[in-house]
Design a protein around this motif. Structure first.
Motif, PDB file in Angstrom:
ATOM      1  N   SER A 105       0.810  -1.249   0.139  1.00 31.64           N
ATOM      2  CA  SER A 105       0.079   0.028   0.122  1.00 31.64           C
ATOM      3  C   SER A 105       0.751   1.258  -0.040  1.00 31.64           C
ATOM      4  O   SER A 105       2.135   1.205   0.090  1.00 31.64           O
ATOM      5  CB  SER A 105      -0.856   0.003   1.124  1.00 31.64           C
ATOM      6  OG  SER A 105      -0.194  -0.265   2.303  1.00 31.64           O
ATOM      7  N   GLN A 229       0.623 -10.708  -3.022  1.00 33.90           N
ATOM      8  CA  GLN A 229       0.021  -9.809  -4.125  1.00 33.90           C
ATOM      9  C   GLN A 229      -1.258 -10.056  -4.528  1.00 33.90           C
ATOM     10  O   GLN A 229      -1.957  -9.112  -4.835  1.00 33.90           O
ATOM     11  CB  GLN A 229       1.070 -10.210  -5.013  1.00 33.90           C
ATOM     12  CG  GLN A 229       2.336  -9.543  -5.087  1.00 33.90           C
ATOM     13  CD  GLN A 229       3.246  -9.740  -6.251  1.00 33.90           C
ATOM     14  OE1 GLN A 229       3.805 -10.948  -6.801  1.00 33.90           O
ATOM     15  NE2 GLN A 229       3.758  -8.913  -6.895  1.00 33.90           N
ATOM     16  N   LYS A 230      -1.449 -11.316  -4.429  1.00 37.22           N
ATOM     17  CA  LYS A 230      -3.063 -11.869  -4.982  1.00 37.22           C
ATOM     18  C   LYS A 230      -4.045 -11.127  -3.949  1.00 37.22           C
ATOM     19  O   LYS A 230      -4.960 -10.496  -4.408  1.00 37.22           O
ATOM     20  CB  LYS A 230      -3.088 -13.296  -4.846  1.00 37.22           C
ATOM     21  CG  LYS A 230      -4.556 -13.603  -5.388  1.00 37.22           C
ATOM     22  CD  LYS A 230      -4.575 -14.985  -5.653  1.00 37.22           C
ATOM     23  CE  LYS A 230      -5.953 -15.736  -6.136  1.00 37.22           C
ATOM     24  NZ  LYS A 230      -6.307 -17.197  -6.083  1.00 37.22           N
ATOM     25  N   GLU A 231      -3.891 -11.336  -2.629  1.00 34.01           N
ATOM     26  CA  GLU A 231      -4.708 -10.802  -1.684  1.00 34.01           C
ATOM     27  C   GLU A 231      -4.926  -9.497  -1.508  1.00 34.01           C
ATOM     28  O   GLU A 231      -5.844  -8.633  -1.044  1.00 34.01           O
ATOM     29  CB  GLU A 231      -4.707 -11.594  -0.387  1.00 34.01           C
ATOM     30  CG  GLU A 231      -5.059 -12.928  -0.200  1.00 34.01           C
ATOM     31  CD  GLU A 231      -6.315 -13.568  -0.426  1.00 34.01           C
ATOM     32  OE1 GLU A 231      -7.211 -12.669  -0.199  1.00 34.01           O
ATOM     33  OE2 GLU A 231      -6.377 -14.597  -1.324  1.00 34.01           O
ATOM     34  N   THR A 232      -3.929  -8.548  -1.739  1.00 31.28           N
ATOM     35  CA  THR A 232      -3.705  -7.334  -1.576  1.00 31.28           C
ATOM     36  C   THR A 232      -4.096  -6.350  -3.124  1.00 31.28           C
ATOM     37  O   THR A 232      -4.111  -5.357  -3.064  1.00 31.28           O
ATOM     38  CB  THR A 232      -2.521  -6.644  -1.125  1.00 31.28           C
ATOM     39  OG1 THR A 232      -1.352  -7.225  -2.006  1.00 31.28           O
ATOM     40  CG2 THR A 232      -2.345  -7.195   0.352  1.00 31.28           C
ATOM     41  N   GLY A 233      -4.448  -7.167  -4.027  1.00 36.46           N
ATOM     42  CA  GLY A 233      -4.371  -6.776  -5.397  1.00 36.46           C
ATOM     43  C   GLY A 233      -3.165  -6.122  -6.208  1.00 36.46           C
ATOM     44  O   GLY A 233      -3.496  -5.445  -6.932  1.00 36.46           O
ATOM     45  N   ARG A 234      -2.325  -6.509  -5.679  1.00 39.18           N
ATOM     46  CA  ARG A 234      -0.731  -6.060  -6.035  1.00 39.18           C
ATOM     47  C   ARG A 234      -0.325  -6.831  -7.292  1.00 39.18           C
ATOM     48  O   ARG A 234       0.568  -6.604  -7.736  1.00 39.18           O
ATOM     49  CB  ARG A 234       0.032  -5.782  -4.981  1.00 39.18           C
ATOM     50  CG  ARG A 234      -0.373  -4.947  -4.163  1.00 39.18           C
ATOM     51  CD  ARG A 234       0.252  -3.421  -4.585  1.00 39.18           C
ATOM     52  NE  ARG A 234      -0.791  -2.446  -3.805  1.00 39.18           N
ATOM     53  CZ  ARG A 234      -0.417  -0.967  -4.081  1.00 39.18           C
ATOM     54  NH1 ARG A 234       0.519  -0.616  -4.842  1.00 39.18           N
ATOM     55  NH2 ARG A 234      -0.905  -0.202  -3.232  1.00 39.18           N
ATOM     56  N   ASP A 235      -1.344  -8.025  -7.810  1.00 38.03           N
ATOM     57  CA  ASP A 235      -0.714  -8.928  -8.851  1.00 38.03           C
ATOM     58  C   ASP A 235      -1.317  -8.410 -10.175  1.00 38.03           C
ATOM     59  O   ASP A 235      -1.297  -8.847 -11.140  1.00 38.03           O
ATOM     60  CB  ASP A 235      -1.345 -10.255  -8.513  1.00 38.03           C
ATOM     61  CG  ASP A 235      -2.663 -10.441  -8.331  1.00 38.03           C
ATOM     62  OD1 ASP A 235      -3.233  -9.393  -8.060  1.00 38.03           O
ATOM     63  OD2 ASP A 235      -3.040 -11.543  -8.483  1.00 38.03           O
ATOM     64  N   LYS A 236      -2.171  -7.215 -10.002  1.00 38.89           N
ATOM     65  CA  LYS A 236      -2.716  -7.063 -11.482  1.00 38.89           C
ATOM     66  C   LYS A 236      -1.900  -5.581 -12.076  1.00 38.89           C
ATOM     67  O   LYS A 236      -1.182  -5.194 -11.506  1.00 38.89           O
ATOM     68  CB  LYS A 236      -4.139  -6.221 -10.971  1.00 38.89           C
ATOM     69  CG  LYS A 236      -4.954  -7.282 -10.355  1.00 38.89           C
ATOM     70  CD  LYS A 236      -6.326  -6.570  -9.990  1.00 38.89           C
ATOM     71  CE  LYS A 236      -7.335  -7.759  -9.397  1.00 38.89           C
ATOM     72  NZ  LYS A 236      -8.268  -7.107  -8.908  1.00 38.89           N
TER      73      LYS A 236
END
Length: 236
Positions: A105, A229-236
């Motif tokens: 974040s 990354q996936k759970e925090t939306g940082r893999d997009k």
């Protein structure tokens, strides 16, 4: 003799199996370094969801003393005794400490004041509220993001007295409280010092917050980081 030989052979096989199991167990543990300035609460909150992505992986908190010496040693050797640490960072700091970072974040840069300070009664500050105050900031070149704020204050708000310091630890928070200063802080530090209040400021300055890890993490740490990354939306 033949029976003894069979026993020895089986014992050796069992020993190898036990050794492999011990290695597997140690490999399936994510060791999270935690200190007063690097609380692991963000990972504790995420852990139930992370377990779905990392079945069988265990979560172990490893407390450490937040001193300049230990921070330098731990960050340069992530992956040995500690796998990841949650905290603020930027590329300048990562290069200096020879580690890598996964951003979760952007934390707003705030101001911490003593609960007895004249500004403690406010819920939010303007830049003008800081006029006449001693504003404690980490020294120049510690963070690009902090230096952007520093340059703005130097140029446009000379009534704010900037006080440099070298390391974020409880002593910095004590100095803020004892000397009636204002300390640059982030919301994640709200429980570091019980006599300080962290207030948002009406500026747009932020700093990356996330997980510090080895530049060459182990397979299980890589799996863990991908799950974060996936759970925090940082893999997009």
């Amino acid at each position: 003799m033949a029976q003894d030989a069979k026993y020895i052979i089986q014992y050796c096989k069992d020993s190898v199996t036990r050794a492999k199991n011990v290695m597997k167990k140690s490999e399936d543990i994510i060791r999270i370094g935690t200190s007063s300035m690097t609380p692991a609460q963000v990972l504790v909150d995420l852990w139930p969801k992370l377990q779905e992505e990392c079945p069988g992986v265990k979560f172990q908190l490893v407390p450490f003393d937040n001193t300049p010496e230990s921070a330098r040693e731990i960050l340069a050797n992530l992956g040995q005794n500690i796998d990841v640490i949650a905290g603020i960072f930027d590329e300048t700091m990562l290069n200096l400490r020879r580690c890598a970072g996964l951003e979760i974040s952007r934390e707003p840069i705030c101001a911490a004041v003593s609960i007895h300070h004249r500004l403690a009664g406010k819920d939010r500050l303007t830049v003008q509220d800081l006029y006449g105050e001693k504003f404690m900031m980490m020294r120049r070149e510690w963070s690009h993001y902090v230096d952007l704020l520093r340059d703005d204050l130097w140029k446009n708000h000379p009534k704010i007295q900037i006080v440099d310091f070298d390391f974020y630890d409880v002593n910095a928070f004590n100095q803020c409280e004892n000397n009636d200063c204002v300390l640059m802080a982030v919301p994640k530090w709200q429980y570091v010092h019980p006599l300080l209040k962290i207030l948002p400021v009406d500026w747009s300055y932020t700093i990356p917050y996330g997980l510090l890890h080895s530049p060459d993490p182990s397979p299980v740490v890589k799996q863990f980081l991908r799950a974060v990354q996936k759970e925090t939306g940082r893999d997009k």
